[in-house]
Design an enzyme around this catalytic site. Structure first.
Site, PDB file in Angstrom:
ATOM      1  N   ARG A   1     -17.944 -42.151  -1.024  1.00  0.00           N
ATOM      2  CA  ARG A   1     -17.243 -41.094  -1.755  1.00  0.00           C
ATOM      3  C   ARG A   1     -15.815 -41.037  -1.241  1.00  0.00           C
ATOM      4  O   ARG A   1     -15.506 -41.546  -0.161  1.00  0.00           O
ATOM      5  CB  ARG A   1     -17.990 -39.772  -1.587  1.00  0.00           C
TER       6      ARG A   1
ATOM      7  N   TYR B   1     -28.351 -40.510 -12.113  1.00  0.00           N
ATOM      8  CA  TYR B   1     -28.043 -39.367 -11.247  1.00  0.00           C
ATOM      9  C   TYR B   1     -27.901 -38.106 -12.095  1.00  0.00           C
ATOM     10  O   TYR B   1     -28.524 -37.074 -11.815  1.00  0.00           O
ATOM     11  CB  TYR B   1     -26.764 -39.654 -10.455  1.00  0.00           C
TER      12      TYR B   1
ATOM     13  N   LEU C   1     -32.999 -31.326  -0.815  1.00  0.00           N
ATOM     14  CA  LEU C   1     -31.741 -32.078  -0.930  1.00  0.00           C
ATOM     15  C   LEU C   1     -31.978 -33.562  -1.176  1.00  0.00           C
ATOM     16  O   LEU C   1     -31.021 -34.304  -1.423  1.00  0.00           O
ATOM     17  CB  LEU C   1     -30.920 -31.923   0.373  1.00  0.00           C
TER      18      LEU C   1
HETATM   19  N1  LIG Z   1     -21.958 -34.270  -0.822  1.00  0.00           N
HETATM   20  C1  LIG Z   1     -21.592 -33.845  -2.020  1.00  0.00           C
HETATM   21  O1  LIG Z   1     -20.392 -33.689  -2.279  1.00  0.00           O
HETATM   22  C2  LIG Z   1     -22.626 -33.499  -3.074  1.00  0.00           C
HETATM   23  C3  LIG Z   1     -22.168 -33.127  -4.348  1.00  0.00           C
HETATM   24  C4  LIG Z   1     -23.102 -32.787  -5.326  1.00  0.00           C
HETATM   25  C5  LIG Z   1     -24.465 -32.799  -5.035  1.00  0.00           C
HETATM   26  N2  LIG Z   1     -24.882 -33.162  -3.803  1.00  0.00           N
HETATM   27  C6  LIG Z   1     -26.345 -33.198  -3.572  1.00  0.00           C
HETATM   28  O2  LIG Z   1     -26.664 -32.652  -2.302  1.00  0.00           O
HETATM   29  C7  LIG Z   1     -27.763 -33.371  -1.732  1.00  0.00           C
HETATM   30  C8  LIG Z   1     -27.361 -33.912  -0.369  1.00  0.00           C
HETATM   31  O3  LIG Z   1     -26.227 -34.763  -0.559  1.00  0.00           O
HETATM   32  P1  LIG Z   1     -25.558 -35.562   0.639  1.00  0.00           P
HETATM   33  O4  LIG Z   1     -24.108 -35.598   0.362  1.00  0.00           O
HETATM   34  O5  LIG Z   1     -26.037 -35.027   1.922  1.00  0.00           O
HETATM   35  O6  LIG Z   1     -26.133 -37.028   0.362  1.00  0.00           O
HETATM   36  P2  LIG Z   1     -26.854 -38.033   1.360  1.00  0.00           P
HETATM   37  O7  LIG Z   1     -27.071 -39.305   0.601  1.00  0.00           O
HETATM   38  O8  LIG Z   1     -26.115 -38.098   2.646  1.00  0.00           O
HETATM   39  O9  LIG Z   1     -28.260 -37.300   1.621  1.00  0.00           O
HETATM   40  C9  LIG Z   1     -29.369 -37.419   0.749  1.00  0.00           C
HETATM   41  C10 LIG Z   1     -30.575 -37.708   1.615  1.00  0.00           C
HETATM   42  O10 LIG Z   1     -31.756 -37.797   0.799  1.00  0.00           O
HETATM   43  C11 LIG Z   1     -32.569 -38.834   1.327  1.00  0.00           C
HETATM   44  N3  LIG Z   1     -33.521 -39.277   0.294  1.00  0.00           N
HETATM   45  C12 LIG Z   1     -33.222 -39.826  -0.908  1.00  0.00           C
HETATM   46  N4  LIG Z   1     -34.347 -40.094  -1.597  1.00  0.00           N
HETATM   47  C13 LIG Z   1     -35.394 -39.695  -0.813  1.00  0.00           C
HETATM   48  C14 LIG Z   1     -36.796 -39.717  -0.970  1.00  0.00           C
HETATM   49  N5  LIG Z   1     -37.392 -40.213  -2.066  1.00  0.00           N
HETATM   50  N6  LIG Z   1     -37.570 -39.232   0.049  1.00  0.00           N
HETATM   51  C15 LIG Z   1     -37.005 -38.730   1.173  1.00  0.00           C
HETATM   52  N7  LIG Z   1     -35.658 -38.682   1.378  1.00  0.00           N
HETATM   53  C16 LIG Z   1     -34.865 -39.163   0.384  1.00  0.00           C
HETATM   54  C17 LIG Z   1     -31.557 -39.901   1.745  1.00  0.00           C
HETATM   55  O11 LIG Z   1     -32.059 -40.866   2.623  1.00  0.00           O
HETATM   56  C18 LIG Z   1     -30.463 -39.049   2.362  1.00  0.00           C
HETATM   57  O12 LIG Z   1     -30.663 -38.845   3.731  1.00  0.00           O
HETATM   58  C19 LIG Z   1     -28.153 -34.477  -2.720  1.00  0.00           C
HETATM   59  O13 LIG Z   1     -29.226 -34.016  -3.508  1.00  0.00           O
HETATM   60  C20 LIG Z   1     -26.903 -34.620  -3.563  1.00  0.00           C
HETATM   61  O14 LIG Z   1     -27.210 -35.066  -4.857  1.00  0.00           O
HETATM   62  C21 LIG Z   1     -23.995 -33.531  -2.812  1.00  0.00           C
END
Ligand SMILES: NC(=O)c1ccc[n+]([C@@H]2O[C@H](COP(=O)([O-])OP(=O)(O)OC[C@H]3O[C@@H](n4cnc5c(N)ncnc54)[C@H](O)[C@@H]3O)[C@@H](O)[C@H]2O)c1
Length: 314
Positions: A189, A148, A76
């Site tokens: 968001r 992204y 993730l």
């Molecule tokens: N929440 C949504 O509606 C949504 C929609 C589409 C896709 N996503 C995808 O789901 C995943 C989780 O999303 P979320 O909403 O929990 O976002 P979020 O930003 O809360 O969580 C992403 C996590 O990844 C960590 N991270 C980023 N780069 C990193 C790295 N290089 N090494 C280690 N950790 C790293 C961040 O610190 C964060 O804790 C993401 O990949 C996001 O793109 C989420």
């Protein structure tokens, strides 16, 4: 079962970790806190006995992770947020590319089942409704959202390559907007932002006339779907996961005002040029696994508001 969740300190990751720990699994989370906060999850880590490894995935796999063997890896990690599209653009691209390659190599070595959290953003500004997984999207590789959008597209390409070339048991989930408890205080968001302002009785900002329509899935339904997809065995490698119930942003703001009993007003601002008009998932593939969302928007918002009130966290 031994589970690894990269980006496990974020909104979806921590909810996924809790749901596994609740069922007795041993859960490790790897995160560098670039878009999340360590303070916010400290109590959760202790309460659910989660193993945190603080590391940047783009720099390689820490020894502490290599020493364990994981049956399932949920990838993730990715910086998120429209407001971070320029500030964290490099981190988005590098995490999707090098970070994904690093974790795929671990999954390959350990023969772990693997799941990539991709995004509806791979469809860009879609010309086809609803979007089926076979739709290749409409993305500008130099557009403001490209770090992204193209990052996720490249990550999908990498996972697909590892499945074809190395026989990895890998799945891709294209997540559409999701919301619920444990969203970060700095999450900009639409739902967390509207909730934050509404609960503080500050004016809610709605872009344009607020007529743009969006769908929102409650986190518990997302997690049920992610787990079903990881364990599915029907030969389909990529799944949309989201809600088909759309709502205009103005209606959403009005619902939030009502549910939070807020004194806030609604103010209208210009819409950014790169904002997409609408998106709608075609969910047949995940429905065929027996998945159905069970929490409607009103119920999900109410649960989220109650969680914020009880935990003073978004
Ligand atoms: N929440 C949504 O509606 C949504 C929609 C589409 C896709 N996503 C995808 O789901 C995943 C989780 O999303 P979320 O909403 O929990 O976002 P979020 O930003 O809360 O969580 C992403 C996590 O990844 C960590 N991270 C980023 N780069 C990193 C790295 N290089 N090494 C280690 N950790 C790293 C961040 O610190 C964060 O804790 C993401 O990949 C996001 O793109 C989420």
């Amino acid at each position: 079962m031994n589970i690894l969740i990269t980006g496990g300190a974020g909104f979806i990751g921590i909810n996924l970790a809790i749901s596994f720990a609740d069922k007795g699994a041993t859960v490790s989370i790897l995160d560098n806190f670039i878009t999340s906060s360590k303070n916010r999850i400290t109590k959760i880590l202790t309460r659910y006995n989660l193993n945190l490894i603080e590391a940047d995935l783009t720099l390689g796999i820490p020894d502490e992770i290599r020493e364990k063997t994981f049956e399932q890896i949920y990838h993730l990690a990715c910086p998120t947020g429209v407001n971070n599209l320029i500030r964290l653009s490099e981190e988005m691209l590098v995490t999707c590319a090098i970070g994904t390659k690093n974790i795929l190599d671990l999954a390959k070595e350990q023969k772990a089942k693997f799941l990539l959290a991709s995004s509806s953003e791979v469809y860009g500004d879609p010309e086809i409704f609803p979007q089926k997984e076979t739709y290749s999207g409409n993305v500008d590789c130099r557009g403001i959202r490209s770090p992204y959008e193209e990052g996720k597209r490249f990550a999908e390409s990498l996972v697909t390559m590892y499945c074809r070339k190395y026989g990895l048991d890998g799945k891709i989930v294209r997540i559409f907007n999701t919301y619920g408890p444990n969203m970060s205080e700095s999450d900009n968001r639409v739902i967390p932002k509207l909730l934050r302002f509404s609960m503080a009785n500050l004016p809610l900002t709605v872009e344009g006339k607020g007529l743009q329509r969006r769908t929102f899935l409650y986190i518990d339904d997302l997690i049920t779907g992610i787990k079903l997809i990881m364990n599915s065995d029907n030969g389909i490698p990529v799944f949309n996961l989201g809600s088909e119930q759309d709502i205009s942003i103005l209606e959403l703001a009005q619902s939030i005002l009502y549910l939070t009993n807020s004194l806030s007003t609604i103010e209208f601002t210009d819409r950014p040029d790169h904002d997409h008009k609408a998106r709608m998932p075609d969910l047949k593939n995940v429905y065929n696994l027996g998945w159905q969302p069970s929490v409607n928007l009103k119920e999900g918002l109410t649960r989220t508001i109650n969680h914020i009130k009880n935990n003073s966290s978004y």
